[in-house]
Motif scaffolding. Sequence first.
Motif, PDB file in Angstrom:
ATOM      1  N   TYR A  92      -2.490  30.272  33.633  1.00  0.00           N
ATOM      2  CA  TYR A  92      -1.645  31.181  34.385  1.00  0.00           C
ATOM      3  C   TYR A  92      -0.207  30.889  33.997  1.00  0.00           C
ATOM      4  CZ  TYR A  92      -5.484  32.423  37.493  1.00  0.00           C
ATOM      5  OH  TYR A  92      -6.662  32.885  38.002  1.00  0.00           O
ATOM      6  N   PHE A  93       0.567  31.917  33.707  1.00  0.00           N
ATOM      7  CA  PHE A  93       1.954  31.756  33.271  1.00  0.00           C
ATOM      8  C   PHE A  93       2.856  31.704  34.497  1.00  0.00           C
ATOM      9  CE2 PHE A  93       6.005  33.274  31.471  1.00  0.00           C
ATOM     10  CZ  PHE A  93       6.144  32.344  30.472  1.00  0.00           C
ATOM     11  N   ASP A  94       3.463  30.558  34.737  1.00  0.00           N
ATOM     12  CA  ASP A  94       4.364  30.355  35.871  1.00  0.00           C
ATOM     13  C   ASP A  94       5.797  30.409  35.358  1.00  0.00           C
ATOM     14  OD1 ASP A  94       5.698  29.605  38.132  1.00  0.00           O
ATOM     15  OD2 ASP A  94       4.963  27.550  38.149  1.00  0.00           O
ATOM     16  N   ARG A  95       6.441  31.531  35.561  1.00  0.00           N
ATOM     17  CA  ARG A  95       7.796  31.709  35.055  1.00  0.00           C
ATOM     18  C   ARG A  95       8.834  31.122  35.992  1.00  0.00           C
ATOM     19  NH1 ARG A  95       9.936  35.827  38.000  1.00  0.00           N
ATOM     20  NH2 ARG A  95       8.433  37.141  39.049  1.00  0.00           N
ATOM     21  N   GLY A  96       8.419  30.641  37.161  1.00  0.00           N
ATOM     22  CA  GLY A  96       9.351  30.066  38.128  1.00  0.00           C
ATOM     23  C   GLY A  96      10.252  31.129  38.703  1.00  0.00           C
ATOM     24  N   ASN A  97      11.529  30.859  38.779  1.00  0.00           N
ATOM     25  CA  ASN A  97      12.453  31.849  39.321  1.00  0.00           C
ATOM     26  C   ASN A  97      13.154  32.643  38.228  1.00  0.00           C
ATOM     27  OD1 ASN A  97      13.862  29.635  38.438  1.00  0.00           O
ATOM     28  ND2 ASN A  97      15.487  29.857  39.931  1.00  0.00           N
ATOM     29  N   TYR A  98      12.677  32.545  36.987  1.00  0.00           N
ATOM     30  CA  TYR A  98      13.294  33.245  35.881  1.00  0.00           C
ATOM     31  C   TYR A  98      12.656  34.616  35.699  1.00  0.00           C
ATOM     32  CZ  TYR A  98      14.371  28.395  34.995  1.00  0.00           C
ATOM     33  OH  TYR A  98      14.764  27.093  35.128  1.00  0.00           O
ATOM     34  N   LYS A  99      13.445  35.587  35.280  1.00  0.00           N
ATOM     35  CA  LYS A  99      12.913  36.905  34.976  1.00  0.00           C
ATOM     36  C   LYS A  99      12.085  36.839  33.697  1.00  0.00           C
ATOM     37  CE  LYS A  99      16.535  39.782  36.896  1.00  0.00           C
ATOM     38  NZ  LYS A  99      17.545  40.803  36.583  1.00  0.00           N
ATOM     39  N   TYR A 100      11.105  37.701  33.604  1.00  0.00           N
ATOM     40  CA  TYR A 100      10.297  37.797  32.384  1.00  0.00           C
ATOM     41  C   TYR A 100      11.098  38.608  31.375  1.00  0.00           C
ATOM     42  CZ  TYR A 100       6.246  38.354  29.409  1.00  0.00           C
ATOM     43  OH  TYR A 100       5.380  38.314  28.353  1.00  0.00           O
ATOM     44  N   HIS A 101      12.074  37.933  30.773  1.00  0.00           N
ATOM     45  CA  HIS A 101      13.037  38.607  29.914  1.00  0.00           C
ATOM     46  C   HIS A 101      13.663  37.564  28.993  1.00  0.00           C
ATOM     47  CE1 HIS A 101      16.216  41.406  28.823  1.00  0.00           C
ATOM     48  NE2 HIS A 101      17.104  40.469  29.080  1.00  0.00           N
ATOM     49  N   GLY A 102      14.071  37.973  27.824  1.00  0.00           N
ATOM     50  CA  GLY A 102      14.803  37.071  26.937  1.00  0.00           C
ATOM     51  C   GLY A 102      13.947  35.946  26.401  1.00  0.00           C
ATOM     52  N   ARG A 103      14.442  34.706  26.557  1.00  0.00           N
ATOM     53  CA  ARG A 103      13.746  33.536  25.999  1.00  0.00           C
ATOM     54  C   ARG A 103      12.389  33.320  26.646  1.00  0.00           C
ATOM     55  NH1 ARG A 103      17.167  28.426  26.501  1.00  0.00           N
ATOM     56  NH2 ARG A 103      18.217  29.435  28.202  1.00  0.00           N
ATOM     57  N   ILE A 104      12.251  33.645  27.932  1.00  0.00           N
ATOM     58  CA  ILE A 104      10.962  33.468  28.618  1.00  0.00           C
ATOM     59  C   ILE A 104       9.928  34.434  28.042  1.00  0.00           C
ATOM     60  CG2 ILE A 104       9.804  33.566  30.848  1.00  0.00           C
ATOM     61  CD1 ILE A 104      11.728  31.244  30.663  1.00  0.00           C
ATOM     62  N   LYS A 105      10.327  35.674  27.788  1.00  0.00           N
ATOM     63  CA  LYS A 105       9.406  36.660  27.223  1.00  0.00           C
ATOM     64  C   LYS A 105       9.017  36.288  25.792  1.00  0.00           C
ATOM     65  CE  LYS A 105       8.724  41.483  26.352  1.00  0.00           C
ATOM     66  NZ  LYS A 105       9.329  42.774  26.119  1.00  0.00           N
ATOM     67  N   ILE A 106       9.982  35.854  25.001  1.00  0.00           N
ATOM     68  CA  ILE A 106       9.696  35.423  23.632  1.00  0.00           C
ATOM     69  C   ILE A 106       8.732  34.243  23.636  1.00  0.00           C
ATOM     70  CG2 ILE A 106      10.733  34.347  21.591  1.00  0.00           C
ATOM     71  CD1 ILE A 106      13.221  36.077  22.186  1.00  0.00           C
ATOM     72  N   PHE A 107       8.972  33.299  24.544  1.00  0.00           N
ATOM     73  CA  PHE A 107       8.106  32.133  24.685  1.00  0.00           C
ATOM     74  C   PHE A 107       6.668  32.559  24.974  1.00  0.00           C
ATOM     75  CE2 PHE A 107       6.404  28.448  26.922  1.00  0.00           C
ATOM     76  CZ  PHE A 107       6.844  27.407  26.122  1.00  0.00           C
ATOM     77  N   ALA A 108       6.492  33.494  25.913  1.00  0.00           N
ATOM     78  CA  ALA A 108       5.156  33.967  26.277  1.00  0.00           C
ATOM     79  C   ALA A 108       4.494  34.723  25.130  1.00  0.00           C
ATOM     80  CB  ALA A 108       5.240  34.847  27.513  1.00  0.00           C
ATOM     81  N   ASP A 109       5.250  35.539  24.424  1.00  0.00           N
ATOM     82  CA  ASP A 109       4.682  36.308  23.308  1.00  0.00           C
ATOM     83  C   ASP A 109       4.198  35.404  22.177  1.00  0.00           C
ATOM     84  OD1 ASP A 109       5.172  38.662  24.652  1.00  0.00           O
ATOM     85  OD2 ASP A 109       7.063  39.065  23.616  1.00  0.00           O
ATOM     86  N   ILE A 110       4.962  34.363  21.874  1.00  0.00           N
ATOM     87  CA  ILE A 110       4.555  33.424  20.825  1.00  0.00           C
ATOM     88  C   ILE A 110       3.303  32.664  21.246  1.00  0.00           C
ATOM     89  CG2 ILE A 110       5.251  31.381  19.517  1.00  0.00           C
ATOM     90  CD1 ILE A 110       6.625  33.958  18.628  1.00  0.00           C
ATOM     91  N   LEU A 111       3.215  32.302  22.524  1.00  0.00           N
ATOM     92  CA  LEU A 111       1.999  31.616  23.003  1.00  0.00           C
ATOM     93  C   LEU A 111       0.785  32.519  22.866  1.00  0.00           C
ATOM     94  CD1 LEU A 111       3.248  29.753  26.174  1.00  0.00           C
ATOM     95  CD2 LEU A 111       2.439  28.737  24.075  1.00  0.00           C
ATOM     96  N   ARG A 112       0.943  33.805  23.181  1.00  0.00           N
ATOM     97  CA  ARG A 112      -0.175  34.737  23.052  1.00  0.00           C
ATOM     98  C   ARG A 112      -0.596  34.890  21.592  1.00  0.00           C
ATOM     99  NH1 ARG A 112       2.691  38.169  26.895  1.00  0.00           N
ATOM    100  NH2 ARG A 112       1.705  37.886  28.904  1.00  0.00           N
ATOM    101  N   LYS A 113       0.363  34.934  20.682  1.00  0.00           N
ATOM    102  CA  LYS A 113       0.038  35.063  19.261  1.00  0.00           C
ATOM    103  C   LYS A 113      -0.703  33.839  18.744  1.00  0.00           C
ATOM    104  CE  LYS A 113       3.816  38.079  17.938  1.00  0.00           C
ATOM    105  NZ  LYS A 113       5.095  38.181  17.209  1.00  0.00           N
ATOM    106  N   ASN A 114      -0.478  32.693  19.360  1.00  0.00           N
ATOM    107  CA  ASN A 114      -1.125  31.456  18.926  1.00  0.00           C
ATOM    108  C   ASN A 114      -2.397  31.140  19.697  1.00  0.00           C
ATOM    109  OD1 ASN A 114       0.616  30.640  16.814  1.00  0.00           O
ATOM    110  ND2 ASN A 114       2.156  30.100  18.315  1.00  0.00           N
ATOM    111  N   GLY A 115      -2.954  32.112  20.421  1.00  0.00           N
ATOM    112  CA  GLY A 115      -4.280  31.942  20.992  1.00  0.00           C
ATOM    113  C   GLY A 115      -4.362  31.637  22.477  1.00  0.00           C
ATOM    114  N   MET A 116      -3.260  31.612  23.188  1.00  0.00           N
ATOM    115  CA  MET A 116      -3.306  31.365  24.633  1.00  0.00           C
ATOM    116  C   MET A 116      -3.584  32.688  25.347  1.00  0.00           C
ATOM    117  SD  MET A 116      -2.593  28.101  25.050  1.00  0.00           S
ATOM    118  CE  MET A 116      -1.947  27.864  26.655  1.00  0.00           C
ATOM    119  N   GLU A 117      -4.337  32.631  26.442  1.00  0.00           N
ATOM    120  CA  GLU A 117      -4.650  33.836  27.222  1.00  0.00           C
ATOM    121  C   GLU A 117      -4.078  33.682  28.608  1.00  0.00           C
ATOM    122  OE1 GLU A 117      -8.765  34.864  27.317  1.00  0.00           O
ATOM    123  OE2 GLU A 117      -9.054  34.174  25.268  1.00  0.00           O
ATOM    124  N   PHE A 118      -3.275  34.679  29.030  1.00  0.00           N
ATOM    125  CA  PHE A 118      -2.792  34.751  30.406  1.00  0.00           C
ATOM    126  C   PHE A 118      -2.397  36.148  30.745  1.00  0.00           C
ATOM    127  CE2 PHE A 118       0.525  32.815  27.768  1.00  0.00           C
ATOM    128  CZ  PHE A 118       1.586  33.678  27.919  1.00  0.00           C
TER     129      PHE A 118
END
Length: 118
Positions: A92-118
Amino acid sequence: MKLTRVERKKFRVRNKIKRNSGKGRLRLSVNRSLKNISAQIIDDTNNQTLVSASSSEKEAKSQNKKNKTELSILIAERLAKKAQDKKITKVYFDRGNYKYHGRIKIFADILRKNGMEF
């Protein structure tokens, strides 16, 4: 004890995830500051950190990255590799109090490309 607006937002996001995390998935918590980004995969049932990666580690500092988005990509790839070594794919992706935008979104997209599911 009165909580600030940021603390209320963080608890609201985190508690929604913790309610559902008993179903065999782990929590991927992301923290960012003005210069650094870090993430860890946490098992909430045992209160244990299984895998972590941070831009303040020695290995990440040795890489000469020019901007923070490149640093986020590097840390996401490193975390995904460590998670695959421990056979962790669903989180489960816990973004904390940060918006799903910018570096957080890039971070999540790269994790998905490398095989993580959330």
